[in-house]
Design a protein around this motif. Structure first.
Motif, mmCIF file in Angstrom:
data_model
loop_
_atom_site.group_PDB
_atom_site.id
_atom_site.type_symbol
_atom_site.label_atom_id
_atom_site.label_comp_id
_atom_site.label_asym_id
_atom_site.label_seq_id
_atom_site.Cartn_x
_atom_site.Cartn_y
_atom_site.Cartn_z
ATOM 1 N N ARG A 1 -12.643 -1.449 -0.951
ATOM 2 C CA ARG A 1 -11.089 -1.436 -0.146
ATOM 3 C C ARG A 1 -9.946 -2.358 -0.545
ATOM 4 N NH1 ARG A 1 -14.319 -0.316 3.823
ATOM 5 N NH2 ARG A 1 -14.492 -1.987 4.948
ATOM 6 N N ASP B 1 0.694 2.669 0.843
ATOM 7 C CA ASP B 1 -1.137 2.785 1.413
ATOM 8 C C ASP B 1 -1.829 1.631 1.899
ATOM 9 O OD1 ASP B 1 -0.372 6.093 1.070
ATOM 10 O OD2 ASP B 1 -1.675 5.964 -0.994
ATOM 11 N N HIS B 2 -2.388 1.581 3.300
ATOM 12 C CA HIS B 2 -3.029 0.370 3.456
ATOM 13 C C HIS B 2 -1.945 -0.852 3.336
ATOM 14 C CE1 HIS B 2 -6.052 3.820 3.115
ATOM 15 N NE2 HIS B 2 -5.803 3.574 2.177
ATOM 16 N N ALA C 1 -2.090 -6.339 4.570
ATOM 17 C CA ALA C 1 -3.175 -5.101 4.077
ATOM 18 C C ALA C 1 -3.861 -4.445 6.235
ATOM 19 C CB ALA C 1 -4.139 -6.013 4.080
ATOM 20 N N ALA C 2 -3.989 -3.353 5.797
ATOM 21 C CA ALA C 2 -4.630 -2.795 7.444
ATOM 22 C C ALA C 2 -5.357 -3.462 7.514
ATOM 23 C CB ALA C 2 -4.787 -1.591 6.843
ATOM 24 N N TRP D 1 -9.422 -3.917 5.057
ATOM 25 C CA TRP D 1 -8.472 -3.967 3.161
ATOM 26 C C TRP D 1 -8.432 -5.276 2.999
ATOM 27 C CZ3 TRP D 1 -8.017 0.049 -0.397
ATOM 28 C CH2 TRP D 1 -8.458 1.716 -0.106
#
Length: 414
Positions: free
Chosen positions: A258, A301-302, A330-331, A334
């Motif tokens: 991640r 993404d993320h 970041a999500a 991650w």
């Protein structure tokens, strides 16, 4: 000390001689010092509220049972230096100036503030935008002592605590406790009335092995034993204490797979990557603002990126000149990475403070603290006015902390 010993021996001799002579005159009782309560602020770095439910913290749980306990929301970004400074200044990072664990400042374009560079991390230049509580207390004639706390080694506004130690990770928890207890053994005139105490091992284990690792739980159990040693030592000395135990942030689990490589998005001739981790900051090179914006502000993404002036208002972040021009968050789970690494940390913090894994701990107990008061989740800047009240000083005007949040936990004044 020698004069005091001679005085006690002389008094004992008088008592013995009087007893031997059979005198009936009453002997005056030896006065016992009525000690003023000390305020002790304890940080357990990286302690998440749910760790208290792991069955390894009887001493800390006992403190909570005798006083109050709540979950606390860290300030953004949920990083160590930023939040420790918020706790003792009542200001969010955007206002107190420690905006990240790594920073640059246009007034010093050739240097970078990092935790590992003492030439910068110990320079008052970076810290003088706010006044921590020990500086205010010292100015008011109240002696303070810091058994580690980020920033306490620095002469902020020209003042340090009268007792302080340079941070050394090798100093054991037992040594830290014994130092504080030794301070409490001093005569009242040179005994600190406000003390900080810092434990780093829970955070270290959480980073290296993850928040759910048995080693992280074991590290917390060890800290709990040290807190028990402190409480027992204070009791043996007859020293009342208002103990406020907090953490700066929680910890989220991460994994090797991640990872977002921001260095593959921003080339060195386009922008400077100032920070990496859950939060990454980027400054565009001259003439490259559009290129950086086109890359970072597109959907990812993320990860979500903003210009610093367009961050969500709830972060209360982005006005300080030290905040990079672009910020990417970041999500949860991650990590944003700017270089090759052999080892990805198994736990991180720095995420959105609203994420459950970022929640911090608040516990308070002592003669000035009521028992059993229910508290909602609150912002960590609200701890500062409570500390000021316990220490007996007026908080600095303009604080972000709200006194009304924690005033219900205080017992009415006699």
């Amino acid at each position: 000390m020698h004069n005091r010993l001679r005085t006690l021996l002389a008094a004992f001799s008088v008592l013995v001689l009087s007893a031997c002579a059979g005198t009936q005159r009453p002997v005056a009782a030896i006065a016992v010092e009525a000690r003023t309560p000390v305020t002790i602020l304890i940080s357990v770095d990286g302690l998440r509220p749910d760790y208290l439910d792991r069955g390894v913290s009887p001493n800390i749980n006992a403190l909570a049972a005798s006083g109050v306990k709540a979950s606390m929301r860290p300030s953004f970004p949920s990083l160590t230096f930023s939040n420790h400074h918020s706790l003792v200044t009542g200001l969010r990072p955007d206002r107190h100036g420690i905006v990240d664990n790594t920073m640059v400042d246009a007034r010093r374009p050739d240097v970078r503030f990092t935790l590992g560079d003492p030439r910068q991390s110990l320079d008052p230049f970076w810290w003088d935008e706010a006044e921590p509580i020990w500086v205010t207390a010292e100015k008011a004639g109240i002696r303070t002592g810091t058994m580690f706390w980020p920033g306490s080694e620095v002469a902020i506004h020209g003042t340090r605590p009268q007792d302080w130690l340079r941070y050394d990770k090798a100093v054991s928890g037992t040594q830290r406790i014994n130092t504080v207890l030794d301070w409490m053994r001093r005569p009242a005139a040179i005994r600190p009335r406000f003390v900080t105490l810092y434990f780093d091992t829970v955070d270290t284990a959480g980073h290296e092995l993850g928040p759910d690792a048995p080693e992280t739980t074991a590290a917390f159990a060890e800290v709990d034993r040290h807190v028990g040693e402190l409480v027992a030592g204070l009791k043996a000395l007859g020293q009342p204490a208002n103990i406020v135990l907090v953490s700066d942030h929680g910890m989220g689990a991460t994994a090797d797979e991640r990872v977002i490589r921001i260095d593959r998005m921003i080339a060195p001739d386009v922008g400077t990557i100032v920070t990496e981790g859950p939060l990454s900051g980027v400054n565009a090179l001259p003439g490259k603002d559009g290129a950086v914006a086109a890359t970072l502000l597109a959907p990812h993404d993320h990860m979500q990126c903003w210009r610093k002036g367009t961050l969500p208002a709830r972060f209360a972040y982005g006005k300080n000149p030290r905040v990079p021009e672009f910020l990417c968050l970041a999500a949860s789970g991650w990590a944003i990475q700017a270089r090759d690494r052999e080892h990805i940390l198994k736990g991180m913090h720095g995420y959105d403070p609203a994420e459950p894994d970022m929640a911090a701990v608040f516990i308070a107990a002592g003669p000035a603290i009521t028992s059993g008061a229910a508290l909602p989740v609150f912002d960590n800047v609200d701890v500062y006015p409570l500390l000021a009240r316990l220490v007996g000083i007026a908080p600095i005007a303009g604080s972000d902390g709200r006194a009304e949040t924690l005033s219900p936990i205080l017992k009415p004044a006699d």
